[in-house]
Design a protein around this motif. Structure first.
Motif, PDB file in Angstrom:
ATOM      1  N   GLY A  90       0.921  -1.321  -0.121  1.00  0.00           N
ATOM      2  CA  GLY A  90      -0.081   0.136  -0.139  1.00  0.00           C
ATOM      3  C   GLY A  90       0.893   1.176  -0.166  1.00  0.00           C
TER       4      GLY A  90
ATOM      5  N   HIS B  41      11.131  -9.634   2.115  1.00  0.00           N
ATOM      6  CA  HIS B  41      10.534 -10.681   1.053  1.00  0.00           C
ATOM      7  C   HIS B  41      11.614 -10.429   0.025  1.00  0.00           C
TER       8      HIS B  41
ATOM      9  N   PRO C 147      -6.286   2.821   4.085  1.00  0.00           N
ATOM     10  CA  PRO C 147      -7.531   3.510   3.815  1.00  0.00           C
ATOM     11  C   PRO C 147      -8.608   2.463   4.315  1.00  0.00           C
TER      12      PRO C 147
ATOM     13  N   ASP D 197      -5.681  -6.093  -3.049  1.00  0.00           N
ATOM     14  CA  ASP D 197      -6.878  -5.002  -3.279  1.00  0.00           C
ATOM     15  C   ASP D 197      -7.468  -5.725  -4.681  1.00  0.00           C
TER      16      ASP D 197
ATOM     17  N   LEU E  47      -1.517  -7.174   6.578  1.00  0.00           N
ATOM     18  CA  LEU E  47      -1.199  -8.173   7.712  1.00  0.00           C
ATOM     19  C   LEU E  47      -1.855  -9.657   7.583  1.00  0.00           C
TER      20      LEU E  47
ATOM     21  N   ALA F  62       1.355   1.893  -3.524  1.00  0.00           N
ATOM     22  CA  ALA F  62       0.238   2.070  -4.610  1.00  0.00           C
ATOM     23  C   ALA F  62       0.238   3.422  -4.947  1.00  0.00           C
TER      24      ALA F  62
ATOM     25  N   TRP G 211      -2.315 -10.388  -7.190  1.00  0.00           N
ATOM     26  CA  TRP G 211      -2.845 -11.968  -7.113  1.00  0.00           C
ATOM     27  C   TRP G 211      -4.369 -12.158  -7.483  1.00  0.00           C
TER      28      TRP G 211
ATOM     29  N   ALA H 191      -6.423   6.357   6.091  1.00  0.00           N
ATOM     30  CA  ALA H 191      -6.219   7.258   4.903  1.00  0.00           C
ATOM     31  C   ALA H 191      -5.097   6.671   3.981  1.00  0.00           C
TER      32      ALA H 191
ATOM     33  N   THR I 218      -0.363  -2.382   4.656  1.00  0.00           N
ATOM     34  CA  THR I 218      -0.190  -3.795   4.606  1.00  0.00           C
ATOM     35  C   THR I 218      -1.463  -4.543   5.024  1.00  0.00           C
TER      36      THR I 218
ATOM     37  N   PHE J 236       6.865 -18.024  -1.598  1.00  0.00           N
ATOM     38  CA  PHE J 236       6.073 -18.700  -0.706  1.00  0.00           C
ATOM     39  C   PHE J 236       6.605 -20.122  -0.546  1.00  0.00           C
TER      40      PHE J 236
END
Ligand code: APR
Length: 237
Positions: free
Chosen positions: A14, A107, A206, A26, A183, A17, A31, A221, A181, A156
């Motif tokens: 995010g 990552h 947001p 999102d 999470l 973004a 994905w 936000a 994120t 993964f």
């Protein structure tokens, strides 16, 4: 000269973004277009190296014309007043390009590659990691140790080598900030639990956040606006 407070910032897709990079979960996210088990898992690599080499080549080449946004820049500027460590789940280089100087890439990093099989055993050593910028690799491109070059990404099914270092940073934090994120991916998503129970934790997103913990201050936000609110908040204290 008083000690600078230690600020640990955990970021996810995010925060990038507003730089035009897709998030993962999102609507319209990465994905939603690709199956992560096919393009971002160690099993996927053993099934189809060509497909994964092409997938990350496209992302890497595409990163070249992306720019850090105001959120990246404000996080970098906080180093003037705070001892900042950025722990990012992102593989882009936008925190670096915004000027942040202490960054842990949980990552991996899109601009780097490494041998498929490390010199000593199946793991690799940092000195075997090669920075190729926005370039590409191909099937048959070999590392100095003779094994196929692969993206320096944690897929993964693979371990997260930097997680112990990240936990130590969070344990020492005076303030924790989480930006952009969902999470949902561990161990990154569990990092906030290592924070001292008395420190404030802010989350900028947001959307509603997945964790309910009395210490959480949710700034609802987008990252660039949320960072301005966050800075006003901590400067009050
Ligand atoms: N500003 C701030 N947050 C935003 C914005 C924005 N402009 N746009 C979306 N978000 C939020 C979403 O509400 C969501 O909570 O960013 C989060 C993005 O979540 P994900 O797409 O799941 O990305 P992330 O949490 O980084 O994924 C974690 O999953 O697939 C793996 O390795 C991959 O690092 C990635 C990990």
């Amino acid at each position: 000269m008083s000690r600078k407070q230690k600020l640990v910032v955990l970021t996810g897709a995010g925060v990038s973004a507003e730089s035009g990079l897709d998030t993962f979960r999102d609507s319209g996210g990465l994905w939603g277009k690709y199956d992560p088990q096919v393009v971002a898992s160690i099993d996927g690599w053993h099934r189809n190296k060509r497909l994964m080499i092409d997938f990350y080549n496209d992302l890497r080449v595409g990163l070249k014309d992306k720019k850090p946004n105001k959120a990246h820049l404000l996080i970098a500027q906080l180093e003037e007043k705070y001892n900042v460590t950025v722990i990012t789940q992102n593989v882009d280089n936008l925190h670096e390009r915004a000027g942040s100087t202490r960054i842990i890439h949980l990552h991996g990093e899109l601009t780097k590659v490494r041998p498929e099989v490390g010199e000593y055993d199946r793991t690799f050593s940092e000195k075997e990691v090669i920075d190729i910028g926005y370039g590409t690799i191909d099937l048959g491109d070999l590392a100095p140790n003779g094994s196929q070059l692969r993206p320096h990404i944690v897929w993964f099914g693979e371990s997260v080598p930097q997680i112990e270092r990240a936990i130590e940073e969070v344990e020492q934090a005076d303030i924790m900030l989480i930006v952009g994120t969902s999470l949902q991916v561990y161990p990154a998503a569990g990092l906030y639990r290592y924070a001292d129970p008395h420190i404030p934790i802010y989350i900028i997103d947001p959307k509603d956040v997945a964790i309910c913990d009395g210490r959480i201050n949710h700034i609802k936000a987008v990252a660039s606006e949320g960072m301005e609110t966050f800075i006003r908040e901590i400067e009050k204290n």
